[in-house]
Structures are given as C-alpha cells and as structure tokens.
Scaffold this active site. Structure first.
Site, PDB file in Angstrom:
ATOM      1  N   ASP A  13      14.377 -23.651   7.053  1.00 27.30           N
ATOM      2  CA  ASP A  13      14.696 -24.238   5.737  1.00 27.30           C
ATOM      3  C   ASP A  13      14.156 -25.655   5.584  1.00 27.30           C
ATOM      4  OD1 ASP A  13      16.251 -21.902   5.226  1.00 27.30           O
ATOM      5  OD2 ASP A  13      17.883 -22.793   6.362  1.00 27.30           O
ATOM      6  N   LYS A  16       9.005 -25.321   4.080  1.00 26.05           N
ATOM      7  CA  LYS A  16       7.651 -24.801   4.356  1.00 26.05           C
ATOM      8  C   LYS A  16       7.057 -24.133   3.119  1.00 26.05           C
ATOM      9  CE  LYS A  16       9.370 -22.301   7.672  1.00 26.05           C
ATOM     10  NZ  LYS A  16      10.758 -22.821   7.698  1.00 26.05           N
ATOM     11  N   GLY A  40      13.824 -17.143   3.547  1.00 21.79           N
ATOM     12  CA  GLY A  40      13.907 -17.347   2.103  1.00 21.79           C
ATOM     13  C   GLY A  40      13.107 -18.587   1.780  1.00 21.79           C
ATOM     14  N   HIS A  41      11.898 -18.404   1.273  1.00 23.41           N
ATOM     15  CA  HIS A  41      11.038 -19.546   0.964  1.00 23.41           C
ATOM     16  C   HIS A  41      11.112 -19.846  -0.528  1.00 23.41           C
ATOM     17  CE1 HIS A  41       8.547 -18.919   4.867  1.00 23.41           C
ATOM     18  NE2 HIS A  41       9.756 -19.393   5.070  1.00 23.41           N
ATOM     19  N   GLN A 224      11.450 -19.413   9.435  1.00 22.76           N
ATOM     20  CA  GLN A 224      12.478 -20.039  10.288  1.00 22.76           C
ATOM     21  C   GLN A 224      11.895 -21.328  10.911  1.00 22.76           C
ATOM     22  OE1 GLN A 224      12.066 -16.328  11.075  1.00 22.76           O
ATOM     23  NE2 GLN A 224      13.300 -16.115   9.251  1.00 22.76           N
TER      24      GLN A 224
END
Ligand code: IMP
Length: 441
Positions: A13, A16, A40-41, A224
């Site tokens: 988180d 990225k 989750g991007h 991650q």
C-alpha cells in the site's frame, strides 16, 4: 530502453499504483509479476478512481501493453469482473492485455481453505485478505496447481479438478469442518471463464522477451511490499509470493540480465494491514490522524490500516534486498499537520542498539524503535509540483530520508491525482524515462 522494477519498500500500500500510472506513458509494457487479487492498486485519474486488483495499472493509458505474468495467481471470476468494469468505463483491453499460460488459477476451494485455516490459527492468524492467494501458491509448490493453459484443455482441466477436489474436500470436511465443493459446481463456471479469457491467454515470456529484443521498455509492477515477501519479509506474517525485485524475473520469464533498475516506493510514514511485527506502530492520536488524513483503509478488504512513523531501518533493508536505486516518497502531504515528525533509525533490544532489520521473530516482537525527531512543517504541501515549492522543513525531511537510506529520492507524491507529483531532476528518472521531462503534466 531500460526495464525497471517498481517495488514496495514497506508492507504494501505504498502508492505503487500511482507511481506506475505516472511512469506508464513513458514505457511500452507494464507487467504484474506476483500476487493476485489480494492487491489493490488505487489510481485516481481526474475525478475518477480506479482500484485494480490483478490487472497492471498501465491499462489506464491507451495502447499500453499490459501483461499478467506467470508468477501471478488468478481468480478468473474476479479478473473477469475487473475486466468488465474497465470496459464499461471505456478502457480498451483487446490487443492490450495478455495473460500468461503458466499463471496458476485460484480455485473456489482456495478462498475456502484460506478462511478456514485463518480461523483455526486463532491468535497466530496472519490476517490474510481471504482471497485464496496463499493456498493457490501452496498448490503451485506442491505441483498440483491448475494453470491458465489447463483451463483451455477441458479434459485435462477436469482430470486435475477431480483429483484436487478429492483431497481438498477431505481437508475442508475433516480438518476444518467447512463447506465442500462438487466437480459440477466448479466445472461449469470455469469452462465459461475459459471461453471469456481464451483470447488473452498466451506465452507471455516469449512476448515480453521479443518486445524487449525489439527495443521496447518494460515496467515491472510489484504488488504488496518487501516486508511481506515470502523469503525476506516478516515470516510467517507475510504473503505467499516473492514481492521483492528478484520476483520480477521469476514471475515473468524475463532474465535478470534484461532488468536495469529498481525503484522503491515508500510512504512518508508507515502502514501495515494484517497482523505481524510493526516496530514503529502508533496507537495514539497521531495514528488516528494519519489514518483519517491518509484514508488508510485496505483497498481490497476495507480494513483499517495500522499506522506509524517512517522506519528507515526497514527502508535500508528494502534497499539491500531489492537493490533499490532510487526511492519515490508518497503521501508527504498526510504529515502536513504534524507538530513533530519522527523517523526510526534503529531498534533497542535488551539494551543493545540494532541498526539492521533483525531476522528473528522474537526480536521484532520486543524491539523498541529509536527515533530521530524533526519539527513538522505545519503548512500545506498538498498538490505541490516543484521541489522548490515544498515547505523548507518538508524538504529537510525528504533529504534526511535520502541520507538515512543512502538512496536518492526520485519522486515525491503530494496528492492522489497524477498531477500532484514532484519529479526530481537529479535522479535516475530522466535517464530511465527520457520522455518524462521535469514537468510532464
Ligand atoms: P494474503 O496475501 O491474502 O495471504 O495475506 C497475507 C498478508 O499480506 C496479510 O497481512 C495481508 O493483509 C497482507 N497483504 C496482502 N495483500 C496486500 C496488499 O495489497 N497490501 C497490503 N497488505 C497486503
């Protein structure tokens, strides 16, 4: 053209997705190399917010070639849902998205096993996302996994499914007292997914190597973060893949000799979602402030993230195991209201000062952070786009991070949208991405 890995330097988180989104127009290909839809991007484009789970963030740029590499585990139902949502919002996938034949499938029994084993762990639970990522990698290592290519071969898929289900159902029933599955309830939907996904499935190692040999540039998008790496993270409180830069090669079939640099991404503070060691964790009003201002809630599960000060020991460790050349610092503006800001420079353990991240779980549990304190800037850095326009004390903070990590800072993010980004001229970025310039927005 250089091929660069973007890797999380903390517990995930780090932002990225935004960094990849800023760099994507300046490369030809963006590839995901590990993890699954546990990631989750979040990318904000104008007023629109996109949360990507399995598809590389580069997909939001027209005609960017996006690849899901062999190191990723894929839940086909979740992937199709993500693809349909993108198509509905006008994103073109056909001809832009490619999925590795060798990527392993997340099967319905994987989330079931994930949740059941977590429940059984009790106090020692990892706090997984429950998406079945760990059990899918277990099957991969046990050589009973089912891959994307198998999905296209109905008899083989059925044979593997039947063999796996026999064992998984026994596990679910006898060890976990959980719900079991029938072959029919999985086979039908998975064959429909096969029809949907078939046009996108290909030999992505061949594709990527051909593109590189033709002179195209590739951005490897890590999911991650370093401290969640299967080998280098805070085991066993980790995810089940190699999140570090080395994973980029294994997870794509692009050899290390074709990778030229590593960009580490770190928040200006630290967060962690899930259980496990976090030496600089705060449980006071500063944590509340960071969580509220930084909207620190998991993009995949909505869980509140644990928040704390920046840990330079972690960053130096990440720089070492990933070979980070340069660091992007995100969410600097979240610290704007802090009267003082702290950076952890070591740990105190039983009277001893540790300056390297320890490998032993018992040390993480009891190590106390040793801080360096700086006075906060207490004025807005939000939306700043030039380094000179940052508050002086914010610049001092950034410069101290560079000193403590021994790495140049290449980018500072001052807001969620693409435009709220400071690009540092004195960094590898202009060399790696010549078309980026210093004011690309
Ligand atoms: P899993 O990957 O779902 O097995 O979860 C293992 C650990 O990794 C848990 O602590 C999760 O919260 C954490 N994790 C997995 N994916 C992410 C992510 O994208 N960001 C942050 N933490 C993650």
């Amino acid at each position: 053209m250089p091929n660069i890995v973007v890797v999380g330097a903390q517990w995930g988180d780090e932002g990225k997705g935004k960094v990849v989104d800023v760099l994507a127009p300046h490369v030809d290909v963006v590839v995901r190399y590990q993890g699954g839809n546990n990631a989750g991007h979040t990318v904000v484009v104008g007023r629109e917010k996109f949360v990507l789970h399995s598809i590389p963030s580069g997909i939001l740029h027209p005609r960017r070639c996006c690849v899901i590499g062999c190191g990723v585990v894929i839940d086909p139902a979740a992937l199709i849902e993500e693809m349909e949502a993108l198509v509905q919002r006008g994103v073109i996938l056909d001809g832009n998205l490619f999925i590795s034949k060798n990527a392993h499938l997340i099967m319905p029994y994987h989330p079931a096993l994930d949740l059941a084993s977590e429940a059984k762990r009790g106090e020692r639970r990892i706090g997984t996302t429950g998406k079945g990522v760990g059990p899918a990698y277990v099957d991969k290592a046990a050589r009973v996994g089912i891959r994307m290519a198998d999905l296209l071969d109905e008899p083989l898929f059925k044979e593997k499914l039947v063999a796996n289900l026999e064992e998984k159902n026994r596990l679910l029933r006898e060890i976990y007292d959980a719900q079991t599955f029938t072959v029919e309830e999985i086979l039908g939907p998975y064959l429909r997914y096969a029809g949907w996904l078939a046009p996108y499935i290909t030999d992505t190692s061949l594709l990527l190597n051909r593109l590189i040999d033709e002179g195209r540039s590739v951005l490897f998008e890590g999911a991650q973060g370093t401290m969640l790496d299967l080998d280098h993270g805070t085991y066993p409180f980790i995810t089940s893949s190699n999140t570090t830069a080395g994973g980029a090669s294994v997870g794509t079939g692009v050899p290390p000799t074709k990778i030229h640099g590593v960009l580490g991404v770190s928040k200006a503070y630290t967060t962690r979602v899930g259980n496990g060691p976090f030496p600089t964790e705060l449980r006071d009003e500063t944590a509340e402030l960071l969580r509220a201002r930084g909207n620190e809630y998991g993009a995949t599960t909505g869980r509140p993230r644990r928040c704390g000060w920046l840990d330079a020991v972690v960053l130096r460790y990440a720089a070492r195991v990933n070979g980070i050349d340069t660091i992007a610092v995100t969410k600097l503006d979240i610290l704007d209201q802090c009267e003082t800001v702290r950076i952890c420079v070591g740990y105190r353990y039983r009277g001893e000062l540790l300056t390297e991240f320890p490998e032993e779980e018992r040390i993480w549990r009891d190590a106390l952070p040793v801080y360096e304190e700086m006075s906060g800037w207490q004025c807005s850095s939000a939306g700043v786009r030039a380094y000179a326009d940052l508050p002086t004390k914010a610049r001092q903070y950034i410069e101290r991070v560079a000193e403590l990590t021994g790495r140049e800072i290449c980018l500072v993010s001052t807001g969620a949208v693409r435009e709220h980004t400071v690009l540092m001229e004195d960094s590898p970025l202009p060399r790696w991405f010549p078309s980026l310039g210093s004011t690309p927005f």
